[in-house]
Design an enzyme around this catalytic site. Structure first.
Site, PDB file in Angstrom:
ATOM      1  N   LYS A  48       0.840  -1.203   0.000  1.00  0.00           N
ATOM      2  CA  LYS A  48       0.000   0.000   0.000  1.00  0.00           C
ATOM      3  C   LYS A  48       0.872   1.249   0.000  1.00  0.00           C
ATOM      4  CE  LYS A  48      -0.574   0.173   5.034  1.00  0.00           C
ATOM      5  NZ  LYS A  48       0.177   1.413   5.227  1.00  0.00           N
ATOM      6  N   LYS A  77       0.887  -0.321   9.867  1.00  0.00           N
ATOM      7  CA  LYS A  77       2.025   0.195   9.101  1.00  0.00           C
ATOM      8  C   LYS A  77       1.813   1.670   8.774  1.00  0.00           C
ATOM      9  CE  LYS A  77       4.350  -3.515   9.082  1.00  0.00           C
ATOM     10  NZ  LYS A  77       3.766  -3.835  10.376  1.00  0.00           N
ATOM     11  N   ASP A  78       2.940   2.379   8.594  1.00  0.00           N
ATOM     12  CA  ASP A  78       2.916   3.817   8.340  1.00  0.00           C
ATOM     13  C   ASP A  78       1.987   4.192   7.189  1.00  0.00           C
ATOM     14  OD1 ASP A  78       5.616   5.112   9.780  1.00  0.00           O
ATOM     15  OD2 ASP A  78       5.737   2.974   9.339  1.00  0.00           O
ATOM     16  N   LYS A  79       1.384   5.360   7.315  1.00  0.00           N
ATOM     17  CA  LYS A  79       0.581   5.910   6.210  1.00  0.00           C
ATOM     18  C   LYS A  79       1.485   6.547   5.167  1.00  0.00           C
ATOM     19  CE  LYS A  79      -3.028   9.236   5.074  1.00  0.00           C
ATOM     20  NZ  LYS A  79      -4.073  10.170   5.579  1.00  0.00           N
ATOM     21  N   GLN A 167       3.919   8.786  14.883  1.00  0.00           N
ATOM     22  CA  GLN A 167       2.745   8.071  14.382  1.00  0.00           C
ATOM     23  C   GLN A 167       1.795   7.703  15.521  1.00  0.00           C
ATOM     24  OE1 GLN A 167       6.092   7.398  13.804  1.00  0.00           O
ATOM     25  NE2 GLN A 167       6.174   5.667  12.410  1.00  0.00           N
TER      26      GLN A 167
END
Length: 418
Positions: A48, A77-79, A167
Site C-alpha cells: 500500500k 504500518k505507516d501511512k 505516528q
C-alpha cells in the site's frame, strides 16, 4: 519525538529530511508465520502507498460486505510510506469468496499474493520490520553516509532508545494522547471534542472549519464540512446526531460516539497517553545508561517475561547480548515500579503529571483502561547500513516489532523526525 529528550550517540547529526515522497520510506513485515496455502482463511500480501492499514482493512470489509471484525493484521504500518504486510480475512472457505477477494480493487493498494491459511492472523504476530529509508537534503552526501554508518554501528552494540514515534500521537495534528488524557480524567465529552473538534492550524482550512463547527455545537454543519480525510470523525458525529434526537447529549451519547470507532482506534487513545509518559521515562532511564544494569531494575526477556534471581554480572552479560533488557513502565493500574533509584525516577514522573496508577482504570469506559506493563527501554537494530546515492543517504536496517524506525533515524539525523 514527542516527550523524547535524550540521545544515545554523540555524533553530530547529518540533518536532512525524510518522506519527501512516500516511496522514500519503505517498510516490510518480517512475519512470525506464513500461510500454508490451504485452510478456511484468506491471506493477502499487500503493498500500500499513502494509506493506513486500518483504511485498507475497512475498504476491503466494505467491498466484500463483511464485518470488519473478520479482518486481521499483525501490525499497523505507516501511512506516509510504501509498505508491505499480510492481511487475513477469516472464514472465506468457498472458491466463490476467494474469487471475490481476487476481484477487489482497493485504492492505492496492490495484492501481491492471495493464498489460504489454516490460522487467523492476529495483532503482534510478527518478528519485526525491515526498513529502507532515503534521507534527502544533505550538504555532503558522502560524509553523511560515513557518519550514518558510524551511528548505526554504535546502535547495533548499545541498542536504540525505545521511544514511541510521532505516528503514535498523530501528525500533523498531534492529539491522540490528548484524547487519552481526557479519558483518564473521565471526561468523555472532552475526549470526543479533542478528537472531532479542537481545530489545528497545521491541517487544511476545510478541516479546521469542520472542527470549529463542532466546537460551536453545530453537529450537522460539522458533518457537512468534513472532507475525505475525516472518516472516523464522521462516524462519531453521525452517532452523536442520532443520539441528539433522543435528547440532550450525555455521557452515554459520548460513549456511543467513541464506540462507533473501530476497536483498535478506541484502544489507541489511552495507549497514546501511556506512550507519552513512557517516552519521558525512557528519556530519564537512558541518561542512567541504556545498556547498563542498575540495582533495582526490572529486567525482561524477548518474550517480555520478567527475569529474576540473577547476579548483577549475569544481568549485565545478558543485556550485552540483547537476551534481556532493562524496562520502564507503560503506566497503568497494576504495573510494578522498579526498585532503588530507577523506581524513584518512575514514581517522580507519574507525580509530575499529578497522576496515580488508579487513574488508568477509566471507570466510565473500563474496556479502554489499562493495567499497564513493563516495556523495554531499548530495542535491537540489525543488518544496519547506510550508503550514498545521487539523491541522498539510503539507510537500511531491521528492528523489533512494536519499535519505531524514526527512533533510529533520530539518532542518525539528530533532529525531530516524523
Amino acid at each position: 519525538m514527542l516527550n523524547a529528550n535524550t540521545y544515545v550517540t554523540s555524533q553530530k547529526g547529518i540533518g536532512g529530511s525524510i518522506r519527501n515522497q512516500y516511496e522514500d520510506f519503505y517498510v516490510e513485515e518480517i512475519p512470525e508465520m506464513l500461510p500454508t496455502g490451504e485452510g478456511p482463511n484468506v491471506w493477502i500480501w499487500i503493498e500500500k502507498l499513502g494509506r493506513t492499514t486500518l483504511d485498507v482493512v475497512l475498504d476491503i470489509a466494505r467491498d466484500l460486505h463483511i464485518d470488519r471484525k473478520r479482518m486481521g493484521f499483525a501490525g499497523m504500518k505507516d501511512k506516509k510510506a510504501l509498505t508491505r504486510q499480510w492481511i487475513c480475512i477469516a472464514n472465506m472457505d468457498s472458491e466463490e469468496q476467494f474469487k471475490q477477494v481476487e476481484n477487489l480493487d482497493i485504492y492505492k493498494t496492490d495484492f501481491l499474493e492471495i493464498t489460504r491459511g489454516r490460522k487467523k492472523l492476529r495483532m503482534g504476530q510478527l518478528n519485526g520490520n525491515k526498513f529502507r529509508i532515503l534521507i534527502r537534503d544533505l550538504d555532503d552526501i558522502e560524509k553523511s553516509a560515513d557518519v550514518a554508518n558510524e551511528v548505526l554501528k554504535q546502535l547495533e552494540v548499545t541498542g536504540v532508545p525505545n521511544y514511541y514515534g510521532w505516528q503514535r500521537f498523530g501528525k500533523p495534528r498531534t492529539n491522540t494522547h490528548l484524547v487519552g488524557e481526557a479519558l483518564i480524567q473521565n471526561d468523555l465529552a472532552e475526549a470526543v471534542r479533542r478528537y472531532v473538534g479542537n481545530p489545528s492550524p497545521e491541517e487544511s482550512g476545510e478541516n479546521q472549519l469542520a472542527r470549529q463547527a463542532y466546537d460551536d455545537g453545530d453537529l450537522e454543519k460539522s458533518l457537512e464540512l468534513m472532507g475525505k480525510g475525516m472518516r472516523y470523525e464522521k462516524m462519531m458525529v453521525r452517532q452523536l446526531i442520532k443520539d441528539s434526537k433522543k435528547g440532550e447529549l450525555d455521557d452515554k451519547a459520548y460513549m456511543n460516539a467513541l464506540h462507533a470507532l473501530p476497536k483498535p482506534l478506541q484502544r489507541m487513545f489511552v495507549h497514546a497517553y501511556q506512550s507519552y509518559l513512557f517516552n519521558d521515562a525512557v528519556s530519564h532511564r537512558v541518561e542512567m545508561g541504556i545498556n547498563r544494569y542498575i540495582e533495582g531494575d526490572i529486567i525482561i526477556d524477548k518474550e517480555e517475561r520478567i527475569v529474576r534471581d540473577k547476579t548483577p554480572e549475569e544481568y549485565q552479560k545478558l543485556i550485552d547480548n540483547f537476551e534481556v533488557n532493562p524496562t520502564v513502565p507503560l503506566y497503568g493500574t497494576k504495573v510494578p515500579f522498579a526498585g532503588g533509584e530507577v523506581g524513584e525516577m518512575e514514581k517522580n514522573i507519574l507525580e509530575s503529571y499529578s497522576l496515580d496508577k488508579s487513574d488508568f482504570e477509566v471507570p466510565k469506559m473500563p474496556r479502554l483502561g489499562s493495567h499497564g506493563l513493563r516495556r523495554a527501554v531499548r530495542f535491537q537494530v540489525w543488518d544496519a547500513s547506510a550508503k550514498a546515492t545521487d539523491d541522498g543517504v539510503l539507510a537500511e536496517f531491521s528492528i523489533n516489532k512494536g519499535s519505531y524506525a524514526t527512533a533510529v533515524l533520530r539518532e542518525v539525523m539528530k533532529k525531530d523526525v516524523v
